[in-house]
Design an enzyme around this catalytic site. Structure first.
Site, mmCIF file in Angstrom:
data_model
loop_
_atom_site.group_PDB
_atom_site.id
_atom_site.type_symbol
_atom_site.label_atom_id
_atom_site.label_comp_id
_atom_site.label_asym_id
_atom_site.label_seq_id
_atom_site.Cartn_x
_atom_site.Cartn_y
_atom_site.Cartn_z
ATOM 1 N N GLY A 82 -147.070 0.519 61.085
ATOM 2 C CA GLY A 82 -148.282 1.379 61.578
ATOM 3 C C GLY A 82 -148.655 2.562 60.819
ATOM 4 N N ASN A 125 -147.761 -8.668 67.949
ATOM 5 C CA ASN A 125 -146.638 -7.609 68.906
ATOM 6 C C ASN A 125 -147.441 -6.504 69.032
ATOM 7 O OD1 ASN A 125 -145.090 -5.936 69.771
ATOM 8 N ND2 ASN A 125 -143.974 -5.310 67.812
ATOM 9 N N LYS A 147 -146.686 -4.225 71.495
ATOM 10 C CA LYS A 147 -146.105 -3.251 71.748
ATOM 11 C C LYS A 147 -146.564 -2.629 73.133
ATOM 12 C CE LYS A 147 -145.802 -2.530 66.967
ATOM 13 N NZ LYS A 147 -145.591 -1.513 65.745
ATOM 14 N N HIS A 150 -136.425 -4.433 66.978
ATOM 15 C CA HIS A 150 -137.610 -3.741 66.542
ATOM 16 C C HIS A 150 -137.063 -2.575 66.031
ATOM 17 C CE1 HIS A 150 -141.663 -2.215 65.651
ATOM 18 N NE2 HIS A 150 -141.920 -3.361 65.585
ATOM 19 N N GLU A 198 -138.843 0.246 66.337
ATOM 20 C CA GLU A 198 -139.310 1.280 67.023
ATOM 21 C C GLU A 198 -138.155 1.331 68.549
ATOM 22 O OE1 GLU A 198 -142.965 -0.180 68.085
ATOM 23 O OE2 GLU A 198 -143.476 0.489 65.888
ATOM 24 N N SER A 252 -148.278 -3.135 58.834
ATOM 25 C CA SER A 252 -149.772 -2.851 58.492
ATOM 26 C C SER A 252 -150.359 -4.060 57.696
ATOM 27 C CB SER A 252 -149.796 -1.542 57.476
ATOM 28 O OG SER A 252 -149.254 -0.516 58.081
ATOM 29 N N GLU A 283 -139.312 -6.152 58.278
ATOM 30 C CA GLU A 283 -140.291 -4.877 58.757
ATOM 31 C C GLU A 283 -139.773 -3.527 57.768
ATOM 32 O OE1 GLU A 283 -143.155 -6.082 62.200
ATOM 33 O OE2 GLU A 283 -141.356 -4.924 62.947
HETATM 34 P P1 PGA Z 1 -148.118 -2.759 62.442
HETATM 35 O O1 PGA Z 1 -146.686 -3.133 63.337
HETATM 36 O O2 PGA Z 1 -148.597 -4.077 62.103
HETATM 37 O O3 PGA Z 1 -148.961 -2.012 63.386
HETATM 38 O O4 PGA Z 1 -147.726 -2.278 61.207
HETATM 39 C C1 PGA Z 1 -145.896 -4.361 62.958
HETATM 40 C C2 PGA Z 1 -144.627 -4.512 63.838
HETATM 41 O O5 PGA Z 1 -144.002 -3.257 64.198
HETATM 42 O O6 PGA Z 1 -144.145 -5.384 64.295
#
Ligand code: PGA
Length: 258
Positions: free
Chosen positions: A174, A9, A11, A96, A98, A214, A168
């Site tokens: 992140g 992903n 983003k 997601h 976010e 992460s 998640e």
């Molecule tokens: P990350 O993001 O690996 O940077 O923690 C994962 C995600 O949001 O899908």
């Protein structure tokens, strides 16, 4: 046997030149590698067309990061499922955290998006997970259960071939804080059991449930060694091609040896 998935992903990252460089190198590497896992790449929507061309005739799957639930019309700035399909993109991430947090998407929106994908014969990567506050209050399973119930409202079992769930935990995205493999497994097992109760054991057994938050080359092996973790949705560590290839290499080795 469920085939594991490693999904990238990206983003809101990368330029067109970065996307080209990554995908050309990745496809070349992949063509010389015996793949034990499925790969899904989720670039920003502006690059989907180019990525679709670069991934043409490969078995790397292409996914959007979001869709709008209407098929067409006066929805300035939005992208629909039929549009994605028309460029060879058959997947989208939905829900997601976010998007839920910054763009105020509700479970009802996520449910409509899921239906839009499924009715168009596409595939969904449905994301859900709890906040740190909810985890610390011992509410994780209640939150996850409420999301499952609302996001999957009205979805029949026949559609499950086209659904992937990504657990998640928001506090792990992140932040560099990964759920322990045991904690992630505990929730993912709970999700599978919930699906078995709500639908049936076959649907639950076939459903691929990814972990996200992460993931990197140091923790992927332990995570995907858990019985109910069928791969990963990877943000930060998927941006650099060498880092992503390293993760896929490890996944190939672990899954190949299982
Ligand atoms: P990350 O993001 O690996 O940077 O923690 C994962 C995600 O949001 O899908």
């Amino acid at each position: 046997m469920r085939r594991h998935i490693i999904a990238a992903n990206w983003k809101m990252n990368k330029t067109l030149a970065n996307v080209r460089e990554f995908l050309i190198k990745f496809v070349k590497w992949k063509n010389n590698t015996e793949m034990q896992v499925d790969i899904i790449i989720c670039p920003p929507s502006i690059y989907l067309m180019e990525a679709s061309t670069l991934l043409y005739n490969t078995d790397v799957k292409l996914s959007a990061q979001n869709i709008y639930f209407e098929n067409a019309g006066a929805f300035t700035g939005e992208i629909s499922a039929p549009m994605l399909k028309s460029i060879g993109c058959y997947y989208s991430i939905i829900g997601h955290s976010e998007r839920r947090a910054y763009f105020h998407e509700t479970d009802a929106d996520v449910n409509k998006k899921l239906k839009a994908l499924l009715e168009n014969g596409m595939n969904a990567i449905l994301c859900l997970g709890e906040t740190l506050h909810q985890r610390e209050n011992g509410e994780t399973k209640n939150v996850v259960q409420a999301q499952l119930s609302a996001d999957l409202y009205g979805i029949e079992s026949r559609f499950f071939d086209n659904i992937i769930i990504a657990y998640e935990p928001i506090w792990a995205i992140g932040t560099g804080k990964t759920a322990t493999p045991e904690d992630a497994e505990d929730v993912q097992k709970f999700i599978r059991q919930w699906i078995a109760n709500k639908y049936n054991q076959t649907v639950a057994n076939n459903l691929r449930i990814l972990y996200g938050g992460s993931i990197n080359h140091n923790n992927i092996a332990e995570l995907i060694s858990q019985p109910d973790i069928d791969g990963g949705l990877i943000g930060g560590a998927s941006l650099d091609k060498n880092s992503f290839i390293k993760i896929v290499e490890i996944a190939n080795r672990i899954i190949g040896g299982k």
